[in-house]
Write a protein that holds these residues in place. Structure first.
Motif, PDB file in Angstrom:
ATOM      1  N   GLU A   1      13.889  12.235   2.802  1.00  0.00           N
ATOM      2  CA  GLU A   1      15.263  12.459   3.274  1.00  0.00           C
ATOM      3  C   GLU A   1      15.523  11.663   4.558  1.00  0.00           C
ATOM      4  OE1 GLU A   1      17.430  16.205   5.328  1.00  0.00           O
ATOM      5  OE2 GLU A   1      16.161  16.704   3.602  1.00  0.00           O
ATOM      6  N   LEU A   2      14.606  11.757   5.500  1.00  0.00           N
ATOM      7  CA  LEU A   2      14.733  11.080   6.794  1.00  0.00           C
ATOM      8  C   LEU A   2      14.865   9.564   6.625  1.00  0.00           C
ATOM      9  CD1 LEU A   2      14.404  11.443   9.992  1.00  0.00           C
ATOM     10  CD2 LEU A   2      12.005  10.888   9.600  1.00  0.00           C
ATOM     11  N   LEU A   3      14.028   8.993   5.761  1.00  0.00           N
ATOM     12  CA  LEU A   3      13.983   7.543   5.598  1.00  0.00           C
ATOM     13  C   LEU A   3      14.882   7.043   4.468  1.00  0.00           C
ATOM     14  CD1 LEU A   3      10.121   7.016   5.975  1.00  0.00           C
ATOM     15  CD2 LEU A   3      11.878   6.881   7.754  1.00  0.00           C
ATOM     16  N   ASP A   4      15.512   7.990   3.747  1.00  0.00           N
ATOM     17  CA  ASP A   4      16.384   7.658   2.615  1.00  0.00           C
ATOM     18  C   ASP A   4      15.634   6.824   1.569  1.00  0.00           C
ATOM     19  OD1 ASP A   4      18.723   7.797   1.179  1.00  0.00           O
ATOM     20  OD2 ASP A   4      19.562   5.970   2.058  1.00  0.00           O
ATOM     21  N   ILE A   5      14.458   7.339   1.176  1.00  0.00           N
ATOM     22  CA  ILE A   5      13.633   6.687   0.157  1.00  0.00           C
ATOM     23  C   ILE A   5      13.156   7.754  -0.834  1.00  0.00           C
ATOM     24  CG2 ILE A   5      12.862   4.760   1.614  1.00  0.00           C
ATOM     25  CD1 ILE A   5      10.269   6.295   2.181  1.00  0.00           C
ATOM     26  N   SER A   6      12.517   7.321  -1.914  1.00  0.00           N
ATOM     27  CA  SER A   6      12.001   8.259  -2.909  1.00  0.00           C
ATOM     28  C   SER A   6      10.821   9.046  -2.335  1.00  0.00           C
ATOM     29  CB  SER A   6      11.536   7.496  -4.144  1.00  0.00           C
ATOM     30  OG  SER A   6      10.397   6.713  -3.825  1.00  0.00           O
ATOM     31  N   LYS A   7      10.498  10.166  -3.015  1.00  0.00           N
ATOM     32  CA  LYS A   7       9.325  10.944  -2.580  1.00  0.00           C
ATOM     33  C   LYS A   7       8.055  10.117  -2.723  1.00  0.00           C
ATOM     34  CE  LYS A   7      10.643  15.758  -3.012  1.00  0.00           C
ATOM     35  NZ  LYS A   7      10.399  17.030  -3.705  1.00  0.00           N
ATOM     36  N   ALA A   8       7.996   9.297  -3.763  1.00  0.00           N
ATOM     37  CA  ALA A   8       6.819   8.437  -3.961  1.00  0.00           C
ATOM     38  C   ALA A   8       6.707   7.442  -2.804  1.00  0.00           C
ATOM     39  CB  ALA A   8       6.919   7.699  -5.291  1.00  0.00           C
ATOM     40  N   GLY A   9       7.820   6.895  -2.383  1.00  0.00           N
ATOM     41  CA  GLY A   9       7.844   5.977  -1.243  1.00  0.00           C
ATOM     42  C   GLY A   9       7.434   6.674   0.035  1.00  0.00           C
ATOM     43  N   ALA A  10       7.902   7.910   0.182  1.00  0.00           N
ATOM     44  CA  ALA A  10       7.569   8.702   1.366  1.00  0.00           C
ATOM     45  C   ALA A  10       6.067   8.972   1.413  1.00  0.00           C
ATOM     46  CB  ALA A  10       8.345  10.028   1.352  1.00  0.00           C
ATOM     47  N   LYS A  11       5.483   9.292   0.260  1.00  0.00           N
ATOM     48  CA  LYS A  11       4.035   9.534   0.188  1.00  0.00           C
ATOM     49  C   LYS A  11       3.265   8.297   0.628  1.00  0.00           C
ATOM     50  CE  LYS A  11       3.139  13.123  -3.135  1.00  0.00           C
ATOM     51  NZ  LYS A  11       3.418  13.413  -4.515  1.00  0.00           N
ATOM     52  N   GLU A  12       3.749   7.137   0.181  1.00  0.00           N
ATOM     53  CA  GLU A  12       3.115   5.868   0.539  1.00  0.00           C
ATOM     54  C   GLU A  12       3.104   5.676   2.056  1.00  0.00           C
ATOM     55  OE1 GLU A  12       4.265   1.640  -0.874  1.00  0.00           O
ATOM     56  OE2 GLU A  12       4.378   2.921  -2.650  1.00  0.00           O
ATOM     57  N   VAL A  13       4.256   5.916   2.678  1.00  0.00           N
ATOM     58  CA  VAL A  13       4.384   5.769   4.134  1.00  0.00           C
ATOM     59  C   VAL A  13       3.449   6.752   4.833  1.00  0.00           C
ATOM     60  CG1 VAL A  13       5.948   6.100   6.110  1.00  0.00           C
ATOM     61  CG2 VAL A  13       6.749   4.872   4.077  1.00  0.00           C
ATOM     62  N   LEU A  14       3.473   8.017   4.401  1.00  0.00           N
ATOM     63  CA  LEU A  14       2.641   9.049   5.042  1.00  0.00           C
ATOM     64  C   LEU A  14       1.151   8.749   4.857  1.00  0.00           C
ATOM     65  CD1 LEU A  14       4.756  12.147   3.989  1.00  0.00           C
ATOM     66  CD2 LEU A  14       4.494  11.266   6.321  1.00  0.00           C
ATOM     67  N   ASN A  15       0.764   8.343   3.657  1.00  0.00           N
ATOM     68  CA  ASN A  15      -0.652   8.031   3.408  1.00  0.00           C
ATOM     69  C   ASN A  15      -1.120   6.860   4.262  1.00  0.00           C
ATOM     70  OD1 ASN A  15      -1.138  10.106   1.590  1.00  0.00           O
ATOM     71  ND2 ASN A  15      -0.512   8.886  -0.168  1.00  0.00           N
ATOM     72  N   LYS A  16      -0.254   5.858   4.421  1.00  0.00           N
ATOM     73  CA  LYS A  16      -0.605   4.705   5.247  1.00  0.00           C
ATOM     74  C   LYS A  16      -0.791   5.152   6.703  1.00  0.00           C
ATOM     75  CE  LYS A  16       0.598  -0.113   5.954  1.00  0.00           C
ATOM     76  NZ  LYS A  16       1.472  -1.229   5.633  1.00  0.00           N
ATOM     77  N   MET A  17       0.075   6.056   7.156  1.00  0.00           N
ATOM     78  CA  MET A  17      -0.025   6.558   8.531  1.00  0.00           C
ATOM     79  C   MET A  17      -1.294   7.387   8.721  1.00  0.00           C
ATOM     80  SD  MET A  17       3.969   7.374   9.422  1.00  0.00           S
ATOM     81  CE  MET A  17       3.661   7.780  11.154  1.00  0.00           C
ATOM     82  N   VAL A  18      -1.709   8.115   7.679  1.00  0.00           N
ATOM     83  CA  VAL A  18      -2.965   8.872   7.737  1.00  0.00           C
ATOM     84  C   VAL A  18      -4.136   7.893   7.825  1.00  0.00           C
ATOM     85  CG1 VAL A  18      -4.537  10.367   6.429  1.00  0.00           C
ATOM     86  CG2 VAL A  18      -2.104  10.943   6.586  1.00  0.00           C
ATOM     87  N   GLU A  19      -4.104   6.852   6.977  1.00  0.00           N
ATOM     88  CA  GLU A  19      -5.175   5.836   6.985  1.00  0.00           C
ATOM     89  C   GLU A  19      -5.287   5.158   8.345  1.00  0.00           C
ATOM     90  OE1 GLU A  19      -4.498   3.038   3.776  1.00  0.00           O
ATOM     91  OE2 GLU A  19      -4.467   4.691   2.332  1.00  0.00           O
ATOM     92  N   GLU A  20      -4.150   4.967   9.000  1.00  0.00           N
ATOM     93  CA  GLU A  20      -4.142   4.317  10.317  1.00  0.00           C
ATOM     94  C   GLU A  20      -4.511   5.280  11.446  1.00  0.00           C
ATOM     95  OE1 GLU A  20      -0.284   2.512  10.694  1.00  0.00           O
ATOM     96  OE2 GLU A  20      -0.744   0.970   9.219  1.00  0.00           O
ATOM     97  N   GLY A  21      -4.720   6.554  11.096  1.00  0.00           N
ATOM     98  CA  GLY A  21      -5.129   7.524  12.109  1.00  0.00           C
ATOM     99  C   GLY A  21      -3.989   8.039  12.975  1.00  0.00           C
ATOM    100  N   ILE A  22      -2.745   7.866  12.523  1.00  0.00           N
ATOM    101  CA  ILE A  22      -1.587   8.337  13.286  1.00  0.00           C
ATOM    102  C   ILE A  22      -1.290   9.796  12.948  1.00  0.00           C
ATOM    103  CG2 ILE A  22       0.892   8.005  13.693  1.00  0.00           C
ATOM    104  CD1 ILE A  22       0.397   5.020  12.816  1.00  0.00           C
ATOM    105  N   LEU A  23      -1.360  10.107  11.649  1.00  0.00           N
ATOM    106  CA  LEU A  23      -1.067  11.461  11.182  1.00  0.00           C
ATOM    107  C   LEU A  23      -2.298  12.091  10.575  1.00  0.00           C
ATOM    108  CD1 LEU A  23       2.318  10.952   9.252  1.00  0.00           C
ATOM    109  CD2 LEU A  23       2.016  11.770  11.593  1.00  0.00           C
ATOM    110  N   GLU A  24      -2.276  13.418  10.481  1.00  0.00           N
ATOM    111  CA  GLU A  24      -3.311  14.126   9.732  1.00  0.00           C
ATOM    112  C   GLU A  24      -2.629  15.062   8.745  1.00  0.00           C
ATOM    113  OE1 GLU A  24      -5.732  16.218  12.540  1.00  0.00           O
ATOM    114  OE2 GLU A  24      -4.140  17.572  13.127  1.00  0.00           O
ATOM    115  N   ARG A  25      -3.294  15.267   7.604  1.00  0.00           N
ATOM    116  CA  ARG A  25      -2.755  16.163   6.576  1.00  0.00           C
ATOM    117  C   ARG A  25      -3.091  17.605   6.932  1.00  0.00           C
ATOM    118  NH1 ARG A  25      -5.309  11.989   3.597  1.00  0.00           N
ATOM    119  NH2 ARG A  25      -3.774  10.730   2.488  1.00  0.00           N
ATOM    120  N   CYS A  26      -2.136  18.504   6.661  1.00  0.00           N
ATOM    121  CA  CYS A  26      -2.352  19.934   6.873  1.00  0.00           C
ATOM    122  C   CYS A  26      -1.923  20.673   5.614  1.00  0.00           C
ATOM    123  CB  CYS A  26      -1.508  20.437   8.041  1.00  0.00           C
ATOM    124  SG  CYS A  26      -1.777  19.538   9.558  1.00  0.00           S
TER     125      CYS A  26
END
Length: 67
Positions: free
Chosen positions: A30-55
């Motif tokens: 919703e925030l980025l105005d993209i699909s959920k699949a696209g959002a997952k891609e962004v979030l997973n990349k951020m996790v891989e880069e050590g910016i975010l963690e999954r909860c």
């Protein structure tokens, strides 16, 4: 994903999580105005880069800034 686009998306997610503590895949889409699949891609990349963690488990998963 285009690197410039990703950097902009990453910053938007960081800004949101800084204020709201956590973000879901649906909220990211919703925030980025993209699909959920696209959002997952962004979030997973951020996790891989050590910016975010999954909860939480898959269904209730949220992401937070990594301490």
């Amino acid at each position: 994903v285009n690197e410039v686009v990703y950097e902009s998306q990453r910053q938007q997610v960081i800004d949101y999580v800084t204020v709201s503590i956590q973000i879901s895949t649906a909220k990211t889409a919703e925030l980025l105005d993209i699909s959920k699949a696209g959002a997952k891609e962004v979030l997973n990349k951020m996790v891989e880069e050590g910016i975010l963690e999954r909860c939480g488990d898959r269904r209730n998963r949220t992401y937070r800034l990594k301490a």
